[in-house]
Design an enzyme around this catalytic site. Sequence first.
Site, PDB file in Angstrom:
ATOM      1  N   SER A 136       0.856  -1.189   0.000  1.00  0.00           N
ATOM      2  CA  SER A 136       0.000   0.000   0.000  1.00  0.00           C
ATOM      3  C   SER A 136       0.887   1.231   0.000  1.00  0.00           C
ATOM      4  O   SER A 136       1.990   1.209   0.568  1.00  0.00           O
ATOM      5  CB  SER A 136      -0.868  -0.017   1.260  1.00  0.00           C
ATOM      6  OG  SER A 136      -1.479   1.241   1.440  1.00  0.00           O
ATOM      7  N   TYR A 151      -1.636  -1.322  10.331  1.00  0.00           N
ATOM      8  CA  TYR A 151      -1.668  -1.641   8.899  1.00  0.00           C
ATOM      9  C   TYR A 151      -0.421  -1.091   8.200  1.00  0.00           C
ATOM     10  O   TYR A 151       0.246  -1.791   7.441  1.00  0.00           O
ATOM     11  CB  TYR A 151      -2.938  -1.038   8.293  1.00  0.00           C
ATOM     12  CG  TYR A 151      -3.156  -1.356   6.839  1.00  0.00           C
ATOM     13  CD1 TYR A 151      -3.600  -2.608   6.428  1.00  0.00           C
ATOM     14  CD2 TYR A 151      -2.931  -0.390   5.851  1.00  0.00           C
ATOM     15  CE1 TYR A 151      -3.821  -2.891   5.083  1.00  0.00           C
ATOM     16  CE2 TYR A 151      -3.155  -0.664   4.513  1.00  0.00           C
ATOM     17  CZ  TYR A 151      -3.599  -1.923   4.130  1.00  0.00           C
ATOM     18  OH  TYR A 151      -3.809  -2.195   2.800  1.00  0.00           O
TER      19      TYR A 151
HETATM   20  N1  LIG Z   1      -8.760  -1.801  -1.151  1.00  0.00           N
HETATM   21  C1  LIG Z   1      -7.807  -0.899  -1.080  1.00  0.00           C
HETATM   22  O1  LIG Z   1      -8.053   0.321  -1.196  1.00  0.00           O
HETATM   23  C2  LIG Z   1      -6.376  -1.336  -0.869  1.00  0.00           C
HETATM   24  C3  LIG Z   1      -5.374  -0.354  -0.917  1.00  0.00           C
HETATM   25  C4  LIG Z   1      -4.045  -0.721  -0.736  1.00  0.00           C
HETATM   26  C5  LIG Z   1      -3.744  -2.060  -0.529  1.00  0.00           C
HETATM   27  N2  LIG Z   1      -4.731  -3.014  -0.471  1.00  0.00           N
HETATM   28  C6  LIG Z   1      -4.336  -4.406  -0.250  1.00  0.00           C
HETATM   29  O2  LIG Z   1      -4.908  -5.240  -1.247  1.00  0.00           O
HETATM   30  C7  LIG Z   1      -5.088  -6.562  -0.734  1.00  0.00           C
HETATM   31  C8  LIG Z   1      -6.489  -7.042  -1.037  1.00  0.00           C
HETATM   32  O3  LIG Z   1      -7.386  -6.255  -0.269  1.00  0.00           O
HETATM   33  P1  LIG Z   1      -8.890  -5.945  -0.672  1.00  0.00           P
HETATM   34  O4  LIG Z   1      -9.001  -4.479  -0.729  1.00  0.00           O
HETATM   35  O5  LIG Z   1      -9.303  -6.774  -1.819  1.00  0.00           O
HETATM   36  O6  LIG Z   1      -9.630  -6.378   0.683  1.00  0.00           O
HETATM   37  P2  LIG Z   1     -10.733  -7.468   1.039  1.00  0.00           P
HETATM   38  O7  LIG Z   1     -11.865  -7.440   0.083  1.00  0.00           O
HETATM   39  O8  LIG Z   1     -10.988  -7.272   2.498  1.00  0.00           O
HETATM   40  O9  LIG Z   1      -9.964  -8.857   0.819  1.00  0.00           O
HETATM   41  C9  LIG Z   1      -9.032  -9.342   1.748  1.00  0.00           C
HETATM   42  C10 LIG Z   1      -8.840 -10.819   1.478  1.00  0.00           C
HETATM   43  O10 LIG Z   1      -7.865 -11.326   2.418  1.00  0.00           O
HETATM   44  C11 LIG Z   1      -8.408 -12.516   2.973  1.00  0.00           C
HETATM   45  N3  LIG Z   1      -7.862 -12.820   4.300  1.00  0.00           N
HETATM   46  C12 LIG Z   1      -7.981 -12.099   5.429  1.00  0.00           C
HETATM   47  N4  LIG Z   1      -7.408 -12.747   6.468  1.00  0.00           N
HETATM   48  C13 LIG Z   1      -6.914 -13.913   5.957  1.00  0.00           C
HETATM   49  C14 LIG Z   1      -6.232 -15.012   6.516  1.00  0.00           C
HETATM   50  N5  LIG Z   1      -5.946 -15.085   7.824  1.00  0.00           N
HETATM   51  N6  LIG Z   1      -5.865 -16.043   5.713  1.00  0.00           N
HETATM   52  C15 LIG Z   1      -6.176 -16.001   4.393  1.00  0.00           C
HETATM   53  N7  LIG Z   1      -6.836 -15.000   3.797  1.00  0.00           N
HETATM   54  C16 LIG Z   1      -7.203 -13.964   4.582  1.00  0.00           C
HETATM   55  C17 LIG Z   1      -9.900 -12.263   3.043  1.00  0.00           C
HETATM   56  O11 LIG Z   1     -10.579 -13.485   3.253  1.00  0.00           O
HETATM   57  P3  LIG Z   1     -11.965 -13.561   4.128  1.00  0.00           P
HETATM   58  O12 LIG Z   1     -13.074 -13.209   3.176  1.00  0.00           O
HETATM   59  O13 LIG Z   1     -12.003 -14.985   4.598  1.00  0.00           O
HETATM   60  O14 LIG Z   1     -11.824 -12.585   5.256  1.00  0.00           O
HETATM   61  C18 LIG Z   1     -10.126 -11.643   1.680  1.00  0.00           C
HETATM   62  O15 LIG Z   1     -10.198 -12.630   0.693  1.00  0.00           O
HETATM   63  C19 LIG Z   1      -4.770  -6.483   0.765  1.00  0.00           C
HETATM   64  O16 LIG Z   1      -3.462  -6.956   1.006  1.00  0.00           O
HETATM   65  C20 LIG Z   1      -4.846  -4.984   1.052  1.00  0.00           C
HETATM   66  O17 LIG Z   1      -4.069  -4.620   2.164  1.00  0.00           O
HETATM   67  C21 LIG Z   1      -6.030  -2.673  -0.639  1.00  0.00           C
END
Ligand SMILES: NC(=O)c1ccc[n+]([C@@H]2O[C@H](COP(=O)([O-])OP(=O)(O)OC[C@H]3O[C@@H](n4cnc5c(N)ncnc54)[C@H](OP(=O)(O)O)[C@@H]3O)[C@@H](O)[C@H]2O)c1
Length: 228
Positions: A136, A151
């Site tokens: 991020s 985070y």
């Molecule tokens: N969205 C943004 O604006 C943004 C910005 C910068 C970086 N990111 C990064 O992008 C990545 C994807 O995030 P997203 O935005 O798509 O969020 P999201 O929709 O909350 O997805 C997160 C994923 O991680 C999984 N997860 C959480 N805990 C876990 C565990 N213990 N073991 C295995 N899987 C686990 C969740 O599974 P469950 O459904 O089982 O919880 C879900 O599939 C993350 O690393 C996040 O930090 C996102």
Amino acid sequence: MQPVALVTGANRGIGFEIALALAGQGYFVIATARQPAEARPAYVGHSVEVWELDLRYAGSVARLAERLRRAPGRLDVLVNNAGVMLDSGRRGALSLDPDVLRNTLDVNLIGALRITQACAPLLREAPAGRIVNLSSSLASLAGMGSGTPAYRISKTALNALTRILAAEFADTPVKVNAMCPGWCRTEIGGPHAPRSAHEGADTAVWLSTLPADGPSGGFFRDRAPLEW
Ligand SMILES: NC(=O)c1ccc[n+]([C@@H]2O[C@H](COP(=O)([O-])OP(=O)(O)OC[C@H]3O[C@@H](n4cnc5c(N)ncnc54)[C@H](OP(=O)(O)O)[C@@H]3O)[C@@H](O)[C@H]2O)c1
């Protein structure tokens, strides 16, 4: 033989979009989920299998790695996408509960390390192994500020791990990069983010499919370098 990609946390959000895009580019994709049965219907008709993985548990990682070794016995791309933001809305490190930090690191840093260690032997054998870490811009030390300290710390540490792994794989074809998807409409990003999860997946897919002369040990957003 069809190249194989593993995307963690691919039951929803950006991980789901990365898995679909890689399947569309000819990869056999293993999409991991904590509840695989709930994730499978969304992938019907795609070259994607959903396997169970909870990154907090070494046994879960070991089971997945053993299954991977048995079949397909190959891994070309590992996307460390799974992540948690447990201190959303919290302002300061001075009031940060150490358990929140510990639980965040357990998934965002140690979970990524666990699965990378488990997949490293197969990635080394691949003709063009690629590791992509979902970081991020909040991890950037150059722009570091307050807010969501657990985070931020976890993603800065993931960036450090990216550099360390890139150095360790330097004498192999394996490339290791970190990227920021931008602010996306997912559970982590919330409903008001300007980007879709599909848009957020683009740079991760690009890094997953880099040619042999592509970068390693970098930090990117929108396919361009980002300040550490
Ligand atoms: N969205 C943004 O604006 C943004 C910005 C910068 C970086 N990111 C990064 O992008 C990545 C994807 O995030 P997203 O935005 O798509 O969020 P999201 O929709 O909350 O997805 C997160 C994923 O991680 C999984 N997860 C959480 N805990 C876990 C565990 N213990 N073991 C295995 N899987 C686990 C969740 O599974 P469950 O459904 O089982 O919880 C879900 O599939 C993350 O690393 C996040 O930090 C996102």
